[in-house]
Design an enzyme around this catalytic site. Structure first.
Site, PDB file in Angstrom:
ATOM      1  NE  ARG A  75     -41.567  12.333 -67.805  1.00  0.00           N
ATOM      2  CZ  ARG A  75     -41.118  11.796 -68.929  1.00  0.00           C
ATOM      3  NH1 ARG A  75     -39.913  11.302 -68.982  1.00  0.00           N
ATOM      4  NH2 ARG A  75     -41.848  11.771 -70.029  1.00  0.00           N
ATOM      5  CB  THR A  76     -47.598  10.858 -64.216  1.00  0.00           C
ATOM      6  OG1 THR A  76     -47.140  12.126 -64.645  1.00  0.00           O
ATOM      7  CG2 THR A  76     -48.694  11.031 -63.175  1.00  0.00           C
ATOM      8  CE  LYS A 105     -66.090  -7.477 -72.255  1.00  0.00           C
ATOM      9  NZ  LYS A 105     -66.389  -8.343 -71.106  1.00  0.00           N
ATOM     10  NE  ARG A 126     -51.486  11.499 -67.203  1.00  0.00           N
ATOM     11  CZ  ARG A 126     -50.213  11.831 -67.400  1.00  0.00           C
ATOM     12  NH1 ARG A 126     -49.572  11.358 -68.447  1.00  0.00           N
ATOM     13  NH2 ARG A 126     -49.573  12.616 -66.559  1.00  0.00           N
ATOM     14  CG  HIS A 154     -50.411  16.417 -63.887  1.00  0.00           C
ATOM     15  ND1 HIS A 154     -50.384  15.491 -62.851  1.00  0.00           N
ATOM     16  CD2 HIS A 154     -49.537  15.962 -64.819  1.00  0.00           C
ATOM     17  CE1 HIS A 154     -49.514  14.535 -63.160  1.00  0.00           C
ATOM     18  NE2 HIS A 154     -49.006  14.793 -64.345  1.00  0.00           N
TER      19      HIS A 154
END
Ligand code: NCD
Length: 365
Positions: A75-76, A105, A126, A154
């Site tokens: 959803r986010t 890397k 995120r 959040h």
């Protein structure tokens, strides 16, 4: 900021508040104070019509979002992207940066964020580490939205959560809110609590296994703000006093000991019987999703369950408002409507003046 409306051939000058989000990061829900929320809420009805009508809009034409999701998201991520696309912007997306970016890397965080920031106008990040969004913002010359930093915060989820509560109750003060599930690790709870604590006379009841109770720093903050809190480790009749139940999953990925997760995971499952016994008729049941096992499917058809429809949809409208405000300084509902081609203007024809007025959010303590 001033906004000039032409009416009856005369120019009417209306005071407009400053845009508190323009060019800024959104890192913590603390930034979502009553004034800033009232600013964003004025755009929700317009955004809703644009989205529901699949209306083209060129408000953010030329602007590019760079989503960086180091942790899974449904959803986010998609609602931020949908918001950007719906407003005429573009999305410059990289699949799992853990695997496909130079992080694989051994590149350092600052260099990579600096690079990604050159590729667009807004980063949505995120990441599993608390404080990572703050670190990204320090390395980026473009605004950063924190879409979840580990067990931290959040804030854009808190925005859609309070939008849902406000649309239903018409206020964000004087509410009793039950938070259930994983209070310790749930960043959506941490952020929602930070917003609601800025409004007067709110009372929080936390329901969780003892091991997953309120983090101490948050408990201290709430104490300082004189918010009434209670912590319970079982369902209780006093939950009938609540306006909102905000349920969450137990956050498996945050556990060091998988056997502890297994012991705790099914302790607080919402069923029709639990609602019947402990919930008021006028309450709403919210959940940020994903749901694992903590609300049974037969609860979904209860009119009090808003997680599948209202709450998720508000995520799109709220993020449209937020992203537009970050990227467009002179934002007004009229400016958004003007960025829709004439062929689609009929969507706004029956718009009530009051619908696009900036709402007053009572916050007094
Ligand atoms: C939450 C998250 O990622 O913090 N989901 C979401 O963004 N809606 C909740 C969770 O993962 O449990």
């Amino acid at each position: 900021m001033r906004n000039i409306h032409e009416g009856d051939g005369k120019a009417e000058v209306r005071e407009r508040p400053e845009n508190p989000f323009f060019g800024k990061d959104l890192l913590s829900a603390e930034q979502l104070n009553p004034e800033n929320l009232s600013y964003l809420f004025q755009f929700l009805p317009v955004m809703e019509r644009i989205h529901l009508g699949s209306v083209p809009c060129n408000l953010l034409e030329g602007k590019i979002m760079v989503p960086l999701f180091f942790e899974p998201s449904s959803r986010t991520r998609l609602s931020h992207q949908t918001a950007m696309l719906q407003l005429g912007g573009k999305v410059n997306s990289m699949e799992d940066p853990n695997i496909y970016s130079s992080f694989a890397k051994g590149a350092n965080f600052q260099d990579e964020i600096h690079t990604f920031a050159l590729m667009g106008d807004l980063i949505v990040i995120r990441h599993p580490e608390v404080g990572s969004a703050q670190k990204a913002a320090e390395a980026s010359h473009i605004p950063v939205i924190n879409a979840g930093d580990g067990t931290g915060e959040h804030p854009s989820q808190a925005l859609l959560d309070v939008a849902t509560i406000w649309k239903r109750f018409g206020r964000l003060d004087g509410l009793t809110v039950v938070f259930g599930g994983d209070i310790l690790n749930g960043r959506t709870i941490h952020s929602l609590v930070q917003v609601l604590a800025q409004f007067g006379n709110n009372r929080f009841i936390f329901v969780s296994p003892k091991e997953l109770g309120l983090p101490q720093d948050l408990a201290k903050q709430l104490q300082e703000k004189e918010v009434k809190i209670e912590q319970l480790d079982s369902f209780d009749v006093k939950l009938q006093e609540a306006d909102v139940w905000y349920w969450t999953r137990i956050q498996k990925e945050r556990f060091e000991d998988p056997t502890l997760y297994d012991t705790l995971k099914d302790r607080f499952i919402i069923t029709p019987e639990i609602l019947q016994k402990f919930a008021a008729q006028a309450m709403i049941l919210m959940h940020p999703f994903p749901r694992v096992n903590e609300i049974t499917f037969d609860v979904d058809s209860d009119p009090r369950a808003v997680y599948l429809h209202e709450q998720m949809r508000n995520g799109i409208y709220s993020r449209m408002a937020l992203i537009a405000a970050i990227l467009e300084d002179d934002l007004t509902p009229e400016a958004i409507i003007d960025s829709v081609p004439p062929r689609f203007q009929h969507v706004f024809r029956d718009f009530d003046e009051d619908e696009v007025k900036q709402p007053v959010l009572r916050a007094t303590k």
